[in-house]
Design a protein around this motif. Structure first.
Motif, PDB file in Angstrom:
ATOM      1  N   LEU A  89       0.823  -1.209   0.000  1.00  0.00           N
ATOM      2  CA  LEU A  89       0.000   0.000   0.000  1.00  0.00           C
ATOM      3  C   LEU A  89       0.858   1.261   0.000  1.00  0.00           C
ATOM      4  O   LEU A  89       0.504   2.267  -0.619  1.00  0.00           O
ATOM      5  N   THR A  90       1.982   1.208   0.694  1.00  0.00           N
ATOM      6  CA  THR A  90       2.904   2.339   0.692  1.00  0.00           C
ATOM      7  C   THR A  90       3.359   2.650  -0.723  1.00  0.00           C
ATOM      8  O   THR A  90       3.408   3.820  -1.139  1.00  0.00           O
ATOM      9  N   ARG A  91       3.677   1.609  -1.472  1.00  0.00           N
ATOM     10  CA  ARG A  91       4.096   1.814  -2.863  1.00  0.00           C
ATOM     11  C   ARG A  91       2.963   2.431  -3.677  1.00  0.00           C
ATOM     12  O   ARG A  91       3.190   3.356  -4.465  1.00  0.00           O
ATOM     13  N   ARG A  92       1.743   1.961  -3.488  1.00  0.00           N
ATOM     14  CA  ARG A  92       0.603   2.513  -4.229  1.00  0.00           C
ATOM     15  C   ARG A  92       0.420   3.992  -3.920  1.00  0.00           C
ATOM     16  O   ARG A  92       0.179   4.808  -4.822  1.00  0.00           O
ATOM     17  N   ILE A  93       0.541   4.347  -2.640  1.00  0.00           N
ATOM     18  CA  ILE A  93       0.375   5.747  -2.249  1.00  0.00           C
ATOM     19  C   ILE A  93       1.498   6.606  -2.821  1.00  0.00           C
ATOM     20  O   ILE A  93       1.268   7.713  -3.323  1.00  0.00           O
ATOM     21  N   ARG A  94       2.719   6.094  -2.779  1.00  0.00           N
ATOM     22  CA  ARG A  94       3.840   6.879  -3.311  1.00  0.00           C
ATOM     23  C   ARG A  94       3.717   7.099  -4.810  1.00  0.00           C
ATOM     24  O   ARG A  94       4.150   8.135  -5.328  1.00  0.00           O
ATOM     25  N   LEU A  95       3.124   6.149  -5.511  1.00  0.00           N
ATOM     26  CA  LEU A  95       2.933   6.316  -6.949  1.00  0.00           C
ATOM     27  C   LEU A  95       1.889   7.394  -7.263  1.00  0.00           C
ATOM     28  O   LEU A  95       1.845   7.901  -8.383  1.00  0.00           O
ATOM     29  N   LYS A  96       1.063   7.732  -6.278  1.00  0.00           N
ATOM     30  CA  LYS A  96       0.051   8.765  -6.476  1.00  0.00           C
ATOM     31  C   LYS A  96       0.547  10.145  -6.074  1.00  0.00           C
ATOM     32  O   LYS A  96      -0.167  11.138  -6.256  1.00  0.00           O
ATOM     33  N   THR A  97       1.742  10.200  -5.496  1.00  0.00           N
ATOM     34  CA  THR A  97       2.290  11.471  -5.041  1.00  0.00           C
ATOM     35  C   THR A  97       3.649  11.701  -5.680  1.00  0.00           C
ATOM     36  O   THR A  97       4.304  10.772  -6.145  1.00  0.00           O
ATOM     37  N   ALA A  98       4.059  12.953  -5.694  1.00  0.00           N
ATOM     38  CA  ALA A  98       5.420  13.299  -6.130  1.00  0.00           C
ATOM     39  C   ALA A  98       5.887  14.436  -5.249  1.00  0.00           C
ATOM     40  O   ALA A  98       5.127  15.369  -4.966  1.00  0.00           O
ATOM     41  N   MET A  99       7.141  14.356  -4.813  1.00  0.00           N
ATOM     42  CA  MET A  99       7.663  15.343  -3.874  1.00  0.00           C
ATOM     43  C   MET A  99       8.823  16.103  -4.481  1.00  0.00           C
ATOM     44  O   MET A  99       9.699  15.510  -5.117  1.00  0.00           O
ATOM     45  N   VAL A 100       8.822  17.412  -4.273  1.00  0.00           N
ATOM     46  CA  VAL A 100       9.907  18.286  -4.710  1.00  0.00           C
ATOM     47  C   VAL A 100      10.576  18.826  -3.453  1.00  0.00           C
ATOM     48  O   VAL A 100       9.924  19.427  -2.595  1.00  0.00           O
ATOM     49  N   PHE A 101      11.884  18.614  -3.350  1.00  0.00           N
ATOM     50  CA  PHE A 101      12.635  18.952  -2.149  1.00  0.00           C
ATOM     51  C   PHE A 101      13.338  20.299  -2.304  1.00  0.00           C
ATOM     52  O   PHE A 101      13.619  20.746  -3.415  1.00  0.00           O
ATOM     53  N   GLN A 102      13.705  20.901  -1.186  1.00  0.00           N
ATOM     54  CA  GLN A 102      14.414  22.173  -1.246  1.00  0.00           C
ATOM     55  C   GLN A 102      15.827  22.003  -1.782  1.00  0.00           C
ATOM     56  O   GLN A 102      16.417  22.933  -2.333  1.00  0.00           O
ATOM     57  N   ALA A 103      16.407  20.807  -1.652  1.00  0.00           N
ATOM     58  CA  ALA A 103      17.794  20.577  -2.075  1.00  0.00           C
ATOM     59  C   ALA A 103      17.891  19.962  -3.477  1.00  0.00           C
ATOM     60  O   ALA A 103      18.946  19.455  -3.852  1.00  0.00           O
ATOM     61  N   PHE A 104      16.804  19.972  -4.229  1.00  0.00           N
ATOM     62  CA  PHE A 104      16.737  19.534  -5.634  1.00  0.00           C
ATOM     63  C   PHE A 104      16.831  18.009  -5.782  1.00  0.00           C
ATOM     64  O   PHE A 104      16.006  17.403  -6.444  1.00  0.00           O
ATOM     65  N   ASN A 105      17.885  17.372  -5.221  1.00  0.00           N
ATOM     66  CA  ASN A 105      18.044  15.913  -5.261  1.00  0.00           C
ATOM     67  C   ASN A 105      18.093  15.356  -6.681  1.00  0.00           C
ATOM     68  O   ASN A 105      17.558  14.275  -6.951  1.00  0.00           O
ATOM     69  N   LEU A 106      18.735  16.069  -7.588  1.00  0.00           N
ATOM     70  CA  LEU A 106      18.930  15.550  -8.937  1.00  0.00           C
ATOM     71  C   LEU A 106      20.095  14.563  -8.948  1.00  0.00           C
ATOM     72  O   LEU A 106      20.991  14.627  -8.109  1.00  0.00           O
ATOM     73  N   PHE A 107      20.083  13.653  -9.922  1.00  0.00           N
ATOM     74  CA  PHE A 107      21.205  12.740 -10.104  1.00  0.00           C
ATOM     75  C   PHE A 107      22.324  13.500 -10.814  1.00  0.00           C
ATOM     76  O   PHE A 107      22.160  13.904 -11.970  1.00  0.00           O
ATOM     77  N   PRO A 108      23.467  13.717 -10.163  1.00  0.00           N
ATOM     78  CA  PRO A 108      24.497  14.578 -10.758  1.00  0.00           C
ATOM     79  C   PRO A 108      25.149  14.005 -12.004  1.00  0.00           C
ATOM     80  O   PRO A 108      25.670  14.762 -12.829  1.00  0.00           O
ATOM     81  N   HIS A 109      25.095  12.677 -12.165  1.00  0.00           N
ATOM     82  CA  HIS A 109      25.747  12.043 -13.317  1.00  0.00           C
ATOM     83  C   HIS A 109      24.825  11.937 -14.516  1.00  0.00           C
ATOM     84  O   HIS A 109      25.209  11.381 -15.541  1.00  0.00           O
ATOM     85  N   MET A 110      23.601  12.466 -14.404  1.00  0.00           N
ATOM     86  CA  MET A 110      22.623  12.396 -15.493  1.00  0.00           C
ATOM     87  C   MET A 110      22.324  13.793 -16.013  1.00  0.00           C
ATOM     88  O   MET A 110      22.300  14.768 -15.251  1.00  0.00           O
ATOM     89  N   THR A 111      22.052  13.895 -17.302  1.00  0.00           N
ATOM     90  CA  THR A 111      21.619  15.167 -17.872  1.00  0.00           C
ATOM     91  C   THR A 111      20.235  15.526 -17.342  1.00  0.00           C
ATOM     92  O   THR A 111      19.541  14.695 -16.721  1.00  0.00           O
ATOM     93  N   ALA A 112      19.817  16.763 -17.598  1.00  0.00           N
ATOM     94  CA  ALA A 112      18.473  17.174 -17.209  1.00  0.00           C
ATOM     95  C   ALA A 112      17.426  16.256 -17.836  1.00  0.00           C
ATOM     96  O   ALA A 112      16.482  15.816 -17.173  1.00  0.00           O
TER      97      ALA A 112
END
Length: 258
Positions: A89-112
């Motif tokens: 159920l946790t997985r189902r709920i997470r698939l319905k939400t998306a979170m944007v963090f203050q620290a961006f949390n991008l993968f540095p080795h990947m392009t935009a």
């Protein structure tokens, strides 16, 4: 509110508690977010805003209470450990939400482009060509089409945050969660990101936003929730919040608007 009314909410929280050791960070929180509603969480540092936000998509496991997102409900009780059913159920709920963090949390080795496409490929199971086409469309929506092949280290803070927002939108969430999305940015870059959030809200996305941007909160929120000491002190319209005679809220606004 009846059980059927709660089920129709995008997010419904009842009796939510979160304890870290001996500290009660959230104390019996009740909150409903209607589909398409923009709810802004405000309050002093340490009031529980971010913990509440992280409890909605279960990045933090509540100590007690109930969380419903998009009709899926999880209940928690002290001393009850995680079960396989809860994990699913946790997985189902997470698939319905998306979170944007203050620290961006991008993968540095990947392009935009790759950052935005990654979830479409690994979670949504799109083929690479389709994922990249969709990701490019989202970057263009963010005004970043020309930065598709740029790496995070070469982007400004505002550009990084817009990539992070595009990545969140790529998951096609029912609810978007924003944790201080402009706090790491200077004023000019802050305006860029706030403009994007206005556009997302205007498109009817359900949003829960933690912010200290009071002018933005007044403009964008359908409901403002003021938190203090792990409790909701006030929940109401922007007019109700900014017109409140509550001495604590007046003190908070005086300090933050000074």
């Amino acid at each position: 509110m009846s059980a059927s009314d709660q089920a129709e909410c995008a997010v419904s929280i009842r009796g939510l508690q979160k304890r870290f050791g001996t500290v009660d960070v959230l104390q019996t929180i009740d909150l409903d977010v209607a589909p398409g509603e923009v709810v802004v969480l405000v309050g002093p540092s340490g009031s529980g805003k971010t913990t509440l936000l992280r409890s909605i998509n279960l990045l933090e496991r509540p100590s007690a209470g109930r969380v419903t997102v998009g009709g899926d409900t999880l209940s928690f009780a002290p001393g009850v450990h995680t079960t396989r059913a809860e994990t699913l159920l946790t997985r189902r709920i997470r698939l319905k939400t998306a979170m944007v963090f203050q620290a961006f949390n991008l993968f540095p080795h990947m392009t935009a482009l790759a950052n935005v496409a990654e979830g479409l490929i690994s979670v949504k199971r799109l083929d690479r060509e389709s994922a990249h086409a969709e990701a490019l469309g989202l970057l263009e929506r963010m005004g970043l089409g020309s930065k598709a092949n740029a790496y995070p280290a070469t982007l400004s803070g505002g550009q990084k945050q817009r990539v992070a927002i595009a990545r969140a939108l790529a998951m096609r969430p029912q609810v978007m969660l924003f944790d201080e999305p402009t706090s790491a940015l200077d004023p000019e870059l802050r305006r860029e990101v706030l403009s994007v959030l206005r556009d997302i809200a205007a498109g009817g996305m359900t949003m829960v936003v933690v912010t200290h941007e009071m002018a933005f909160a007044r403009e964008i929120a359908d409901k403002i929730v003021f938190m203090e000491n792990g409790r909701i002190r006030l929940s109401g319209s922007p007019d109700a919040f900014f017109g409140s005679k509550d001495p604590r809220i007046l003190q908070f606004l005086t300090a933050i608007l000074a």
